[in-house]
Design a protein around this motif. Structure first.
Motif, PDB file in Angstrom:
ATOM      1  N   ASP A  63     -35.883  33.623 -15.274  1.00  0.00           N
ATOM      2  CA  ASP A  63     -36.764  32.629 -15.897  1.00  0.00           C
ATOM      3  C   ASP A  63     -37.650  33.269 -16.959  1.00  0.00           C
ATOM      4  OD1 ASP A  63     -35.645  30.743 -14.215  1.00  0.00           O
ATOM      5  OD2 ASP A  63     -37.333  30.730 -12.807  1.00  0.00           O
ATOM      6  N   ASP A  64     -38.181  34.454 -16.662  1.00  0.00           N
ATOM      7  CA  ASP A  64     -39.057  35.145 -17.614  1.00  0.00           C
ATOM      8  C   ASP A  64     -38.311  35.514 -18.891  1.00  0.00           C
ATOM      9  OD1 ASP A  64     -41.105  34.937 -15.790  1.00  0.00           O
ATOM     10  OD2 ASP A  64     -41.037  37.051 -15.159  1.00  0.00           O
ATOM     11  N   GLU A  65     -37.089  36.020 -18.748  1.00  0.00           N
ATOM     12  CA  GLU A  65     -36.311  36.424 -19.926  1.00  0.00           C
ATOM     13  C   GLU A  65     -35.931  35.199 -20.773  1.00  0.00           C
ATOM     14  OE1 GLU A  65     -36.189  39.393 -20.852  1.00  0.00           O
ATOM     15  OE2 GLU A  65     -36.322  40.628 -19.080  1.00  0.00           O
ATOM     16  N   ILE A  66     -35.556  34.115 -20.124  1.00  0.00           N
ATOM     17  CA  ILE A  66     -35.210  32.891 -20.854  1.00  0.00           C
ATOM     18  C   ILE A  66     -36.443  32.333 -21.560  1.00  0.00           C
ATOM     19  CG2 ILE A  66     -34.540  30.465 -20.526  1.00  0.00           C
ATOM     20  CD1 ILE A  66     -32.382  31.473 -18.588  1.00  0.00           C
ATOM     21  N   LYS A  67     -37.591  32.393 -20.892  1.00  0.00           N
ATOM     22  CA  LYS A  67     -38.841  31.926 -21.511  1.00  0.00           C
ATOM     23  C   LYS A  67     -39.167  32.765 -22.754  1.00  0.00           C
ATOM     24  CE  LYS A  67     -43.709  31.130 -20.569  1.00  0.00           C
ATOM     25  NZ  LYS A  67     -44.838  31.566 -19.772  1.00  0.00           N
ATOM     26  N   ARG A  68     -38.960  34.082 -22.661  1.00  0.00           N
ATOM     27  CA  ARG A  68     -39.186  34.959 -23.820  1.00  0.00           C
ATOM     28  C   ARG A  68     -38.320  34.543 -25.000  1.00  0.00           C
ATOM     29  NH1 ARG A  68     -38.100  41.004 -22.310  1.00  0.00           N
ATOM     30  NH2 ARG A  68     -37.759  41.241 -24.517  1.00  0.00           N
ATOM     31  N   GLU A 111     -26.149  30.295 -26.087  1.00  0.00           N
ATOM     32  CA  GLU A 111     -25.167  31.325 -25.726  1.00  0.00           C
ATOM     33  C   GLU A 111     -25.856  32.507 -25.052  1.00  0.00           C
ATOM     34  OE1 GLU A 111     -22.960  32.327 -29.260  1.00  0.00           O
ATOM     35  OE2 GLU A 111     -22.087  30.321 -29.394  1.00  0.00           O
ATOM     36  N   ARG A 112     -27.013  32.906 -25.570  1.00  0.00           N
ATOM     37  CA  ARG A 112     -27.751  34.040 -24.988  1.00  0.00           C
ATOM     38  C   ARG A 112     -28.299  33.682 -23.608  1.00  0.00           C
ATOM     39  NH1 ARG A 112     -26.446  38.565 -28.006  1.00  0.00           N
ATOM     40  NH2 ARG A 112     -26.215  37.818 -30.127  1.00  0.00           N
ATOM     41  N   LYS A 113     -28.720  32.429 -23.420  1.00  0.00           N
ATOM     42  CA  LYS A 113     -29.188  31.994 -22.096  1.00  0.00           C
ATOM     43  C   LYS A 113     -28.043  32.086 -21.085  1.00  0.00           C
ATOM     44  CE  LYS A 113     -32.853  28.726 -23.318  1.00  0.00           C
ATOM     45  NZ  LYS A 113     -33.232  27.298 -23.276  1.00  0.00           N
ATOM     46  N   THR A 114     -26.844  31.712 -21.519  1.00  0.00           N
ATOM     47  CA  THR A 114     -25.675  31.793 -20.649  1.00  0.00           C
ATOM     48  C   THR A 114     -25.407  33.238 -20.249  1.00  0.00           C
ATOM     49  OG1 THR A 114     -24.735  29.809 -21.653  1.00  0.00           O
ATOM     50  CG2 THR A 114     -23.212  31.249 -20.479  1.00  0.00           C
ATOM     51  N   VAL A 115     -25.558  34.160 -21.193  1.00  0.00           N
ATOM     52  CA  VAL A 115     -25.377  35.582 -20.895  1.00  0.00           C
ATOM     53  C   VAL A 115     -26.368  36.012 -19.813  1.00  0.00           C
ATOM     54  CG1 VAL A 115     -25.664  37.922 -21.833  1.00  0.00           C
ATOM     55  CG2 VAL A 115     -24.384  36.203 -23.127  1.00  0.00           C
ATOM     56  N   ILE A 116     -27.626  35.614 -19.959  1.00  0.00           N
ATOM     57  CA  ILE A 116     -28.668  35.982 -18.979  1.00  0.00           C
ATOM     58  C   ILE A 116     -28.329  35.380 -17.607  1.00  0.00           C
ATOM     59  CG2 ILE A 116     -31.112  35.734 -18.376  1.00  0.00           C
ATOM     60  CD1 ILE A 116     -30.629  37.694 -20.697  1.00  0.00           C
ATOM     61  N   ARG A 117     -27.879  34.136 -17.600  1.00  0.00           N
ATOM     62  CA  ARG A 117     -27.523  33.489 -16.322  1.00  0.00           C
ATOM     63  C   ARG A 117     -26.330  34.183 -15.661  1.00  0.00           C
ATOM     64  NH1 ARG A 117     -28.351  28.346 -19.503  1.00  0.00           N
ATOM     65  NH2 ARG A 117     -30.533  27.824 -19.107  1.00  0.00           N
ATOM     66  N   ASN A 118     -25.387  34.644 -16.464  1.00  0.00           N
ATOM     67  CA  ASN A 118     -24.240  35.373 -15.915  1.00  0.00           C
ATOM     68  C   ASN A 118     -24.684  36.698 -15.296  1.00  0.00           C
ATOM     69  OD1 ASN A 118     -22.435  33.367 -16.601  1.00  0.00           O
ATOM     70  ND2 ASN A 118     -21.804  34.342 -18.512  1.00  0.00           N
ATOM     71  N   ILE A 119     -25.654  37.339 -15.917  1.00  0.00           N
ATOM     72  CA  ILE A 119     -26.205  38.580 -15.356  1.00  0.00           C
ATOM     73  C   ILE A 119     -26.884  38.266 -14.029  1.00  0.00           C
ATOM     74  CG2 ILE A 119     -27.916  40.416 -15.708  1.00  0.00           C
ATOM     75  CD1 ILE A 119     -27.282  40.122 -18.769  1.00  0.00           C
TER      76      ILE A 119
END
Length: 195
Positions: free
Chosen positions: A175-180, A133-141
């Motif tokens: 990519d960096d935020e998702i990797k974190r 769910e959080r990855k989806t939020v980042i992708r939406n941003i």
């Protein structure tokens, strides 16, 4: 951190800073979720989501009481106002955390039972769902940022090369935020599965 190429483009500086701030906020929210996720050991953060009815308002537990974890199997809650003991105990019983608090008139003791293998797997499953769910939020941003960049290119406020560089930069940031988040999740999963 080096200055971003996108932040160096005056027309996109605000866009980049807003995206970075929103992504950081999303990662911090995931980090807070991880902190409150139950592992095999007691942690005061396990109770971060508990709200107590105090003086007619729902209040976070840590604002009405001192919460400590003196050892791996126990959390102690000492309300600053002893009249709130019953409300604290009631809020803990009503939570879906499965705790059995004990009130001795001054302190609420919350024994933390060891987690079963099945419960550990359920917690990891919930953790993975939260991560997605959080990855989806980042992708939406990221999508919002890409749209802003494409609009700037269409409006001729940036060049085609700047557009390409900016889109690549946003993808790298994503990519960096998702990797974190993946790394935080793996560390927490290891902690949960540890017996």
């Amino acid at each position: 951190m080096a200055v971003s190429a996108i932040a160096a483009i005056p027309a996109l500086k605000d866009t980049y800073l807003q995206l970075k701030a929103r992504m950081d906020k999303g990662v911090q929210a995931f980090q807070a979720e991880l902190a409150s996720t139950r592992t095999g050991r007691a942690s005061v953060h396990m109770l971060d989501g508990i709200r107590v009815l105090a003086y007619g308002a729902e209040t976070p537990l840590n604002q009405v009481a001192q919460v400590t974890a003196p050892d791996a199997n126990l959390i102690l809650i000492q309300p600053w106002d002893p009249s709130l003991l019953a409300e604290v105990e009631k809020a803990l019983r009503a939570s879906d955390l499965g705790f059995n608090p004990q009130n001795d008139g001054k302190i609420v003791r919350v024994p933390i039972p060891p987690m079963t293998e099945e419960r550990r797997k359920d917690v990891v499953k919930h953790l993975n769902k939260e991560l997605e769910e959080r990855k989806t939020v980042i992708r939406n941003i990221r999508r919002d940022g890409n749209e802003a960049i494409k609009k700037a290119a269409k409006d001729k406020t940036i060049s085609g090369d700047e557009e390409k560089r900016a889109l690549e930069e946003i993808q790298k940031l994503t990519d960096d935020e998702i990797k974190r988040m993946d790394e935080m999740s793996k560390a927490k999963e290891k902690e949960i599965m540890q017996i």
